[in-house]
Design a protein around this motif. Structure first.
Motif, PDB file in Angstrom:
ATOM      1  N   LYS A 289       0.816  -1.216   0.000  1.00  0.00           N
ATOM      2  CA  LYS A 289       0.000   0.000   0.000  1.00  0.00           C
ATOM      3  C   LYS A 289       0.855   1.274   0.000  1.00  0.00           C
ATOM      4  CE  LYS A 289      -3.965  -2.200   2.243  1.00  0.00           C
ATOM      5  NZ  LYS A 289      -4.941  -2.132   3.372  1.00  0.00           N
ATOM      6  N   SER A 290       2.047   1.163  -0.558  1.00  0.00           N
ATOM      7  CA  SER A 290       2.864   2.370  -0.705  1.00  0.00           C
ATOM      8  C   SER A 290       2.359   3.187  -1.883  1.00  0.00           C
ATOM      9  CB  SER A 290       4.331   1.993  -0.918  1.00  0.00           C
ATOM     10  OG  SER A 290       4.836   1.307   0.200  1.00  0.00           O
ATOM     11  N   GLU A 291       2.797   4.449  -1.933  1.00  0.00           N
ATOM     12  CA  GLU A 291       2.367   5.362  -2.988  1.00  0.00           C
ATOM     13  C   GLU A 291       3.580   6.014  -3.651  1.00  0.00           C
ATOM     14  OE1 GLU A 291      -1.952   6.888  -1.224  1.00  0.00           O
ATOM     15  OE2 GLU A 291      -0.155   8.116  -0.978  1.00  0.00           O
ATOM     16  N   LEU A 292       3.398   6.363  -4.910  1.00  0.00           N
ATOM     17  CA  LEU A 292       4.395   7.128  -5.649  1.00  0.00           C
ATOM     18  C   LEU A 292       3.883   8.551  -5.801  1.00  0.00           C
ATOM     19  CD1 LEU A 292       6.992   7.365  -7.408  1.00  0.00           C
ATOM     20  CD2 LEU A 292       5.573   6.733  -9.370  1.00  0.00           C
ATOM     21  N   LEU A 293       4.637   9.514  -5.285  1.00  0.00           N
ATOM     22  CA  LEU A 293       4.258  10.920  -5.368  1.00  0.00           C
ATOM     23  C   LEU A 293       5.092  11.609  -6.440  1.00  0.00           C
ATOM     24  CD1 LEU A 293       4.067  11.847  -1.560  1.00  0.00           C
ATOM     25  CD2 LEU A 293       2.296  10.829  -3.017  1.00  0.00           C
ATOM     26  N   LEU A 294       4.421  12.458  -7.203  1.00  0.00           N
ATOM     27  CA  LEU A 294       5.082  13.280  -8.219  1.00  0.00           C
ATOM     28  C   LEU A 294       4.976  14.733  -7.784  1.00  0.00           C
ATOM     29  CD1 LEU A 294       6.358  13.924 -10.956  1.00  0.00           C
ATOM     30  CD2 LEU A 294       4.084  13.710 -11.994  1.00  0.00           C
ATOM     31  N   VAL A 295       6.114  15.398  -7.661  1.00  0.00           N
ATOM     32  CA  VAL A 295       6.184  16.775  -7.179  1.00  0.00           C
ATOM     33  C   VAL A 295       6.933  17.602  -8.221  1.00  0.00           C
ATOM     34  CG1 VAL A 295       7.041  18.301  -5.351  1.00  0.00           C
ATOM     35  CG2 VAL A 295       6.135  16.049  -4.777  1.00  0.00           C
ATOM     36  N   GLU A 296       6.445  18.807  -8.498  1.00  0.00           N
ATOM     37  CA  GLU A 296       7.118  19.709  -9.429  1.00  0.00           C
ATOM     38  C   GLU A 296       7.541  20.967  -8.690  1.00  0.00           C
ATOM     39  OE1 GLU A 296       6.555  21.591 -13.893  1.00  0.00           O
ATOM     40  OE2 GLU A 296       4.780  21.020 -12.748  1.00  0.00           O
ATOM     41  N   GLU A 297       8.777  21.377  -8.923  1.00  0.00           N
ATOM     42  CA  GLU A 297       9.284  22.595  -8.306  1.00  0.00           C
ATOM     43  C   GLU A 297       8.999  23.776  -9.225  1.00  0.00           C
ATOM     44  OE1 GLU A 297      13.378  21.880  -7.473  1.00  0.00           O
ATOM     45  OE2 GLU A 297      12.947  20.884  -5.579  1.00  0.00           O
ATOM     46  N   GLN A 298       8.496  24.898  -8.641  1.00  0.00           N
ATOM     47  CA  GLN A 298       8.099  26.059  -9.419  1.00  0.00           C
ATOM     48  C   GLN A 298       8.818  27.302  -8.925  1.00  0.00           C
ATOM     49  OE1 GLN A 298       5.798  26.744 -11.923  1.00  0.00           O
ATOM     50  NE2 GLN A 298       5.485  24.573 -12.337  1.00  0.00           N
ATOM     51  N   LYS A 302      11.707  27.586  -5.917  1.00  0.00           N
ATOM     52  CA  LYS A 302      11.523  26.137  -6.034  1.00  0.00           C
ATOM     53  C   LYS A 302      10.445  25.619  -5.089  1.00  0.00           C
ATOM     54  CE  LYS A 302      16.109  25.076  -7.858  1.00  0.00           C
ATOM     55  NZ  LYS A 302      17.309  24.241  -7.743  1.00  0.00           N
ATOM     56  N   THR A 303       9.285  26.263  -5.175  1.00  0.00           N
ATOM     57  CA  THR A 303       8.159  25.817  -4.385  1.00  0.00           C
ATOM     58  C   THR A 303       7.731  24.425  -4.830  1.00  0.00           C
ATOM     59  OG1 THR A 303       7.414  28.100  -4.165  1.00  0.00           O
ATOM     60  CG2 THR A 303       5.810  26.368  -3.681  1.00  0.00           C
ATOM     61  N   ALA A 304       7.614  23.507  -3.874  1.00  0.00           N
ATOM     62  CA  ALA A 304       7.258  22.123  -4.173  1.00  0.00           C
ATOM     63  C   ALA A 304       5.750  22.011  -4.314  1.00  0.00           C
ATOM     64  CB  ALA A 304       7.760  21.196  -3.079  1.00  0.00           C
ATOM     65  N   LEU A 305       5.299  21.632  -5.525  1.00  0.00           N
ATOM     66  CA  LEU A 305       3.876  21.508  -5.799  1.00  0.00           C
ATOM     67  C   LEU A 305       3.508  20.050  -5.971  1.00  0.00           C
ATOM     68  CD1 LEU A 305       3.496  24.320  -8.466  1.00  0.00           C
ATOM     69  CD2 LEU A 305       3.296  24.518  -5.992  1.00  0.00           C
ATOM     70  N   PRO A 306       2.559  19.533  -5.222  1.00  0.00           N
ATOM     71  CA  PRO A 306       2.118  18.153  -5.436  1.00  0.00           C
ATOM     72  C   PRO A 306       1.365  18.041  -6.760  1.00  0.00           C
ATOM     73  CG  PRO A 306       0.724  19.226  -3.806  1.00  0.00           C
ATOM     74  CD  PRO A 306       1.830  20.188  -4.117  1.00  0.00           C
ATOM     75  N   ILE A 307       1.768  17.075  -7.578  1.00  0.00           N
ATOM     76  CA  ILE A 307       1.160  16.910  -8.896  1.00  0.00           C
ATOM     77  C   ILE A 307       0.266  15.678  -8.944  1.00  0.00           C
ATOM     78  CG2 ILE A 307       1.628  16.590 -11.360  1.00  0.00           C
ATOM     79  CD1 ILE A 307       2.400  19.314 -10.303  1.00  0.00           C
ATOM     80  N   ALA A 308       0.739  14.560  -8.395  1.00  0.00           N
ATOM     81  CA  ALA A 308      -0.039  13.321  -8.463  1.00  0.00           C
ATOM     82  C   ALA A 308       0.448  12.361  -7.400  1.00  0.00           C
ATOM     83  CB  ALA A 308       0.081  12.686  -9.845  1.00  0.00           C
ATOM     84  N   ALA A 309      -0.454  11.462  -7.021  1.00  0.00           N
ATOM     85  CA  ALA A 309      -0.131  10.348  -6.134  1.00  0.00           C
ATOM     86  C   ALA A 309      -0.687   9.089  -6.777  1.00  0.00           C
ATOM     87  CB  ALA A 309      -0.723  10.549  -4.738  1.00  0.00           C
ATOM     88  N   LEU A 310       0.151   8.079  -6.941  1.00  0.00           N
ATOM     89  CA  LEU A 310      -0.258   6.841  -7.599  1.00  0.00           C
ATOM     90  C   LEU A 310       0.005   5.659  -6.686  1.00  0.00           C
ATOM     91  CD1 LEU A 310       1.463   8.721  -9.938  1.00  0.00           C
ATOM     92  CD2 LEU A 310       0.216   7.105 -11.381  1.00  0.00           C
ATOM     93  N   GLN A 311      -1.028   4.818  -6.529  1.00  0.00           N
ATOM     94  CA  GLN A 311      -0.888   3.634  -5.688  1.00  0.00           C
ATOM     95  C   GLN A 311       0.081   2.655  -6.346  1.00  0.00           C
ATOM     96  OE1 GLN A 311      -2.747   3.241  -2.686  1.00  0.00           O
ATOM     97  NE2 GLN A 311      -1.247   1.645  -2.282  1.00  0.00           N
ATOM     98  N   LEU A 312       1.050   2.155  -5.587  1.00  0.00           N
ATOM     99  CA  LEU A 312       2.026   1.215  -6.130  1.00  0.00           C
ATOM    100  C   LEU A 312       1.482  -0.211  -6.070  1.00  0.00           C
ATOM    101  CD1 LEU A 312       5.330   2.612  -4.616  1.00  0.00           C
ATOM    102  CD2 LEU A 312       4.570   2.755  -6.979  1.00  0.00           C
ATOM    103  N   PRO A 313       1.739  -1.008  -7.093  1.00  0.00           N
ATOM    104  CA  PRO A 313       1.307  -2.406  -7.045  1.00  0.00           C
ATOM    105  C   PRO A 313       2.152  -3.196  -6.058  1.00  0.00           C
ATOM    106  CG  PRO A 313       2.634  -2.012  -9.003  1.00  0.00           C
ATOM    107  CD  PRO A 313       2.447  -0.675  -8.339  1.00  0.00           C
ATOM    108  N   GLU A 314       1.793  -4.434  -5.879  1.00  0.00           N
ATOM    109  CA  GLU A 314       2.557  -5.302  -4.981  1.00  0.00           C
ATOM    110  C   GLU A 314       3.954  -5.516  -5.545  1.00  0.00           C
ATOM    111  OE1 GLU A 314       2.299  -9.791  -2.999  1.00  0.00           O
ATOM    112  OE2 GLU A 314       0.645  -8.988  -4.200  1.00  0.00           O
ATOM    113  N   ALA A 315       4.951  -5.345  -4.710  1.00  0.00           N
ATOM    114  CA  ALA A 315       6.340  -5.476  -5.156  1.00  0.00           C
ATOM    115  C   ALA A 315       6.692  -6.941  -5.336  1.00  0.00           C
ATOM    116  CB  ALA A 315       7.272  -4.828  -4.138  1.00  0.00           C
ATOM    117  N   SER A 316       7.485  -7.206  -6.386  1.00  0.00           N
ATOM    118  CA  SER A 316       7.948  -8.573  -6.631  1.00  0.00           C
ATOM    119  C   SER A 316       9.403  -8.696  -6.198  1.00  0.00           C
ATOM    120  CB  SER A 316       7.816  -8.917  -8.121  1.00  0.00           C
ATOM    121  OG  SER A 316       8.579  -8.026  -8.913  1.00  0.00           O
ATOM    122  N   GLN A 317       9.683  -9.720  -5.401  1.00  0.00           N
ATOM    123  CA  GLN A 317      11.042  -9.997  -4.968  1.00  0.00           C
ATOM    124  C   GLN A 317      11.794 -10.722  -6.090  1.00  0.00           C
ATOM    125  OE1 GLN A 317      12.366  -9.040  -2.032  1.00  0.00           O
ATOM    126  NE2 GLN A 317      10.450  -8.086  -1.370  1.00  0.00           N
TER     127      GLN A 317
END
Length: 888
Positions: A289-298, A302-317
């Motif tokens: 249930k981890s997430e991948l966050l995408l942030v853009e600096e403006q 260099k203000t950090a702007l949240p752009i997207a959050a994407l749910q990560l699939p189950e990790a494979s070992q």
């Protein structure tokens, strides 16, 4: 969402960006919702009931737009929130659509944000949207706002207000509508779904393609996340200032580092690019249930702007350990690449050994992949690593179904026991410039942190050995068939200031079926040094088909310094599988002992080749053209086609060798046409030898077949080396001067021209007439000989007059041909008789030899009759006196 931990310094200290309307907004007071506000937004009970009834939603498509005019609208199209040390950063995007017939001015509208409890926030336009002043008719404009809120504030607590100027109101503004984010809305994109975002004002679809975990050391694990970016806009997306973050289930943020092939994001319109993002994480960290966050600096801050959050699939070992002769599958950009350590060869010497391996990569996917520049090494049981250098991975791309075989060589300490070592393939080192997130904020690492992880650990297959190619035939079996290979001869030949090592390799088809030889290349190893430079392989037959029991030959050659002493020599045949890759086919060991050249005594001939292509070789004669500072040694060399078809050797290369071991490169002149059955071809060799070389006796002429560009040279073109050489004995001689101009050897021609008359005319002119024969006694082909012939006339006073003659032009072939010419000089004025001498000279490269000389008396029959003729004392008074040699 309540985050207990926050990202490191990369995302701390966020400063708000001022917008062009900031001062007015600060001075204005928020107003209540206007008449045009959505009715559903004014009914909290209905909204709450609806949210409870529905599942979690990931879209704002159901949030109704707000009318800014009777025809134009504004829509809430995106909203994001990012947890930081000093609170949460919220961004939201409003899309204005102008359906009117005139421009919509953005100064007339702005946005405010309030909580349900009445707390107000002052959002600011991000830097790149501050210059958007209007919306043209029929078009849309996106405006993104950013603001800081408390750490406990949720998106569903916020009302996003649309405000316009209204000078009828006390504070000159009127709220014309608002947006409320549903409580069931989640900013996180589900697994396998795509999120459309704006990066540098380009629309981009973002999707997670997978997550893999690789084993590390010191209680670390390496996480690799694949992300696909699809630029759906109509302009180039060129390196937006974005950052990637892995947010663990507990809320801890870990910065992700793009690998070397993902550091730059430059995507053409309507094109894709897949990024590989890396992080070094504690082994104990659970990634469910981890997430991948995408942030853009403006902006400059260099203000950090949240752009997207994407749910990560189950990790494979990933299990990277691979048994010997078994494939290891590696995923590259979503495509499967099969890798196999195919073969290994060990060559031990003293207390170290050289290991040569072949690593085969095959793209089993449906798209072309670019192979990363992996770090390759041999790792021993005690952890000692030996890096392997190769350029084969530089810009390597594999199309679907294509294969690349890479030859790897490493020198190791030990006894050559390959069961104690492993071949390890590591990803290119990536730089994680931040330390791991701690939840309280971490400072940027000054020096950066380099990490690499294994994608394959291979057991070494059994080593392949080979015999002594000079004494035994080595039999090999492969997909092409069964072959017996041996070295037939090994020669060391002079070439300029170096030597040529030329080996003739015999390949026998040891199977019962016709087989096709692969495309082969050559490699030499002298002692422990591999020669990677000028190495060639020349095949004697043009085709690759070899019938059962048939034998074909190939010449392997390279150049070495002439002063180099060789010990052991290895000859390797490489199978060429593409323009840039080869496989080891077979390696033959030799002692490095050079075989003496075949010797042919003077006057003898030598036959080489098979019965189908047999050629007889021999030296006809060698003589010397003397010069002032050097002499020219000149040899006529004969080749006779003894086969039943048109056949002959290609361009020949020659070297003169003196008795004391000095070599002189011979120039060669040779006919381009291949002789027919029984026909003879002449090659002339010559070289300038200094006068300091006192004796030219007991010389050798080394003659071989010229090669260039991996083939025998025929027709035009210069040889760059030669093979298959033979040593011919020569005895250079000086030609005797004949006393008559008859029967002169101008090989392959015979010349007779003793019948010469010189007519005195009573003036300064003398007319000459020569009756001659020029015949070719043999059917011989020869090239441009380079010879010039001079008839030299010396009158009674000793003055010399030369006339140059060219065969086939001035002198034509045939019997009783006539050649006339005249000499005009004052020395002949009033001469009424006397004698002269005629000599024939052969001139070659500016140096001449006299072939024959003969004396004559002038012919006086054409003198004017009114002038009496007074014969000289001693004359026999015979006007037709021509030394009694005339046959007229």
């Amino acid at each position: 969402m309540d985050h207990k931990k926050v990202i490191t310094t990369l995302l701390s200290s966020v400063l708000l960006i001022s917008s062009s309307g900031g001062t007015i907004l600060a001075a204005a007071n928020p107003a209540s919702a206007g008449k045009n506000a959505s009715s559903s937004a004014n009914n909290p009970a209905a909204n709450k009931k609806k949210a409870a009834a529905n599942k979690v939603v990931h879209t704002l498509a159901n949030v109704p737009p707000v009318k800014v005019t009777a025809r134009s609208t504004v829509t809430l199209t995106d909203v994001n929130i990012l947890s930081q040390n000093d609170g949460n950063t919220v961004t939201y995007t409003l899309t204005y659509k102008n359906n009117d017939s005139k421009p919509m001015m953005m100064l007339d509208y702005w946005s405010k944000v309030k909580t349900s409890g009445g707390t107000s926030f002052s959002p600011k336009l991000i830097a790149k949207d501050q210059e958007k002043k209007s919306v043209s008719p029929g078009s849309t404009v996106d405006l993104t706002y950013v603001m800081k809120v408390g750490r406990e504030v949720k998106l569903s607590d916020l009302n996003f207000l649309i405000v316009k100027w209204d000078f009828s109101k006390p504070n000159y503004e009127s709220t014309i509508g608002k947006f409320v984010v549903p409580a069931s809305y989640s900013i996180t994109t589900p697994v396998g779904k795509t999120k459309t975002v704006r990066l540098s004002d380009s629309a981009v679809k973002v999707k997670v393609s997978g997550i893999k975990v690789y084993p590390g050391e010191n209680k670390k694990q390496y996480v690799k996340i694949g992300v696909n970016l699809n630029n759906i806009s109509y302009k180039l997306l060129d390196n937006p200032n974005v950052k990637w973050i892995l947010r663990a289930p507990g809320g801890t943020n870990y910065p992700l580092t793009p690998d070397k092939d993902s550091t730059g994001i430059s995507i053409q319109a309507q094109a894709n690019k897949t990024l590989s993002l890396m992080a070094s994480l504690p082994t104990a960290l659970k990634l469910e249930k981890s997430e991948l966050l995408l942030v853009e600096e403006q902006g400059e801050e260099k203000t950090a702007l949240p752009i997207a959050a994407l749910q990560l699939p189950e990790a494979s070992q990933t299990n990277v350990n691979t048994e010997a002769n078994q494939p290891n599958l590696i995923s590259i950009d979503g495509q499967t690449v099969s890798t196999l350590l195919e073969s290994a060869r060990v060559r031990a010497e003293d207390e170290e050994y050289e290991l040569t391996m072949q690593w085969v990569l095959k793209n089993q996917g449906k798209k072309e992949v670019k192979i990363p520049k992996y770090a390759l090494e041999i790792r021993t049981e005690d952890g000692t690593s030996y890096p392997i250098e190769t350029k084969a991975l530089d810009d390597l791309k594999l199309k679907p179904g294509s294969t690349k075989t890479i030859k790897l060589t490493s020198t190791l300490q030990g006894d050559g026991d390959t069961s104690k070592i492993k071949f390890v393939v590591m990803t290119p080192a990536s730089s994680d410039e931040s330390k791991e997130g701690t939840g309280t904020g971490a400072s940027t690492g000054a020096a950066g942190f380099q990490f690499s992880y294994p994608v394959g650990i291979y057991a070494i297959p059994e080593s392949v050995t080979s015999g002594d190619g000079l004494t035994t035939e080595t039999v090999i079996k492969n997909s092409k068939g069964t072959f017996g290979v041996s070295v037939g001869s090994l020669q060391r030949l002079p070439w300029m200031d170096s030597d040529i090592i030329a080996a003739k390799v015999t390949i026998r088809n040891a199977s019962t079926k016709t087989v096709q030889l692969p495309e082969l290349e050559a490699m030499f190893t002298i002692d422990s040094a591999r020669i990677d430079g000028d190495t060639k392989l020349i095949r004697t037959q043009g085709g690759k088909l070899v019938g059962p029991g048939m034998v074909t030959e190939a010449y392997l050659l390279t150049k070495i310094p002439s002063e180099l002493n060789m010990g052991r020599l290895e000859l390797t045949l490489l199978e060429k599988v593409s323009e840039t890759e080869t496989n080891d086919w077979i390696t033959l060991n030799t002692s490095g002992l050079i075989q003496p050249l075949a010797y042919v005594a003077e006057g003898k001939s030598f036959t080489q080749g098979t019965s189908e292509k047999e050629t007889e070789l021999g030296v006809r004669r060698t003589f010397v053209y003397p010069g002032s500072s050097s002499d020219i040694v000149y040899t006529e060399f004969e080749m006779t086609n003894k086969s039943l078809r048109q056949n002959g050797l290609g361009k020949l290369v020659g070297y003169y060798k003196t008795a004391d071991g000095m070599y002189y490169k011979a120039e060669a002149k040779q006919a381009n046409r291949v002789p027919g059955p029984g026909q003879k071809s002449i090659v002339t060799f010559w070289a300038k030898v200094p006068k300091s070389v006192k004796t030219l006796s007991d010389m050798r002429l080394i003659v071989g077949e010229g090669v260039a560009d991996n083939k025998f040279v025929t027709g035009e073109g210069d040889a760059t080396a030669y093979v298959n050489a033979t040593s011919f004995e020569i005895q250079p001689k000086s030609l005797p001067v004949l006393s008559s101009l008859n029967d002169i050897d101008l090989y392959p021609f015979k010349f007779s021209g003793a019948n010469i008359r010189a007519y005195l005319t009573g003036g300064t002119s003398v007319q000459f007439e020569m009756i001659y024969s020029l015949t070719q006694e043999e059917a011989v082909d020869s090239g441009e000989s380079g010879h010039k012939y001079i008839l030299s006339v010396t009158d009674g006073s000793g003055k010399v007059f030369d006339k140059e003659l060219a065969l086939a032009t001035d002198l034509k072939t045939g019997i009783n041909q006539t050649l006339t010419w005249s000499i005009d000089d004052m020395v002949f004025d009033k001469i009424r008789g006397g004698s002269y001498r005629v000599a024939l000279y052969d001139v070659f490269e500016g140096q001449r030899i006299r072939l024959a000389e003969q004396g004559y008396s002038y012919d006086t029959t054409k003198l004017p009759k009114e002038e009496p003729i007074f014969p000289e004392e001693g004359s026999n008074n015979n006007n037709n006196n021509n030394n009694s040699n005339s046959n007229r």
